[in-house]
Design a protein around this motif. Structure first.
Motif: not given
Length: 284
Positions: A17-32
């Motif tokens: 099922a689709r999550p209601r919230l996605v928590a995203v790390d920044v360095d080495h994950t979100l950004i290049r």
């Protein structure tokens, strides 16, 4: 492997099922690796939000070090973020003014004891409050970190006179010094490695799951309705408490061993791939 380019890892729990919230790390994950956000990722964040998913950045960075990414992604007030390894939850308005919504500070005595231990092994203390970054020496590793987060620390001679910190950061300059330091830390702190040279110190029991839980609860969301995306060992506390977890291909081996799903690396738009796939899942 799904058509979207994300695969379930051996032993991982399948998301249905689709999550209601996605928590995203920044360095080495979100950004290049060069510190930039790809337009593909910016677009995917917008698409996920349009599908009803709350997107929350969850980082060990201080708030000021997250502002430019939050602004570029459109994650301004009322969108929340988690900073300082889970010790702060807040929002920025469109002018970049911070509103703190929750904190989990260290006890000053524990922070001072940890700083003394760091000094004994020749490691500089980085002392973070909600808005300020203090150091007891301006070394090359400190200057390198300042260039990464686009924020300048304040040099102080007496850490004991500072407000209680939300997080301490110790950056290794020689092999083995972090292990030596950990053995000398007080029992009332948590120590997490965020990359091989960085040791993050928070109050005992405080990690990214702490901050994400606060952010989620303010939107009436439980951690079981959260999916975490991250690459580092300091993301594992959140992985173990969230309803699902996704690691980019460049993640630490310990993270890959505990993640439910694998996506492409941070330089190959892994977060965008993951968000677009999550948005295709049926709503809860």
């Amino acid at each position: 492997m799904t058509d979207e380019g994300i695969c379930l890892l051996a032993g991982g729990n399948a998301l249905t099922a689709r999550p209601r919230l996605v928590a995203v790390d920044v360095d080495h994950t979100l950004i290049r690796s060069d510190g930039s956000l790809s337009q593909t990722t910016v677009d995917a964040v917008g698409e996920a939000r349009a599908a009803g998913i709350v997107v929350t950045l969850a980082s060990s960075r201080p708030p000021a070090g997250l502002w430019r990414y939050l602004e570029e992604l459109g994650l301004i007030e009322p969108a929340r973020f988690v900073a300082l390894q889970g010790a702060l939850v807040g929002t920025f308005d469109g002018a970049g003014v911070l509103t703190v919504q929750g904190t989990s500070p260290l006890e000053t005595i524990d922070a001072v004891t940890a700083a003394a231990a760091a000094q004994s092994v020749g490691v500089v203390t980085n002392w973070y409050t909600a808005t300020d970054w203090y150091v007891d020496a301006l070394t090359e590793p400190v200057q390198r970190e300042a260039a990464i987060v686009k924020m300048q620390p304040k040099l102080v001679s007496d850490l004991t006179r500072l407000p209680a910190p939300l997080k301490l950061l110790f950056i290794a300059r020689r092999s083995g010094c972090l292990e030596e330091l950990v053995s000398q830390l007080p029992n009332f702190v948590d120590a997490e490695v965020s990359n091989p040279a960085y040791l993050e110190i928070t109050a005992a029991g405080v990690d990214k799951a702490t901050g994400v839980r606060i952010a989620a609860e303010r939107s009436s969301i439980s951690l079981q309705d959260v999916v975490a995306i991250g690459d580092g060992r300091n993301d594992l506390g959140l992985f173990r408490n969230a309803g699902g977890s996704i690691a980019p291909a460049n993640a630490d081996e310990s993270v890959l061993a505990e993640a439910d799903y694998l996506t492409a690396s941070n330089d190959d738009d892994g977060v965008a791939i993951a968000l677009r796939w999550l948005a295709t899942l049926p709503p809860r």
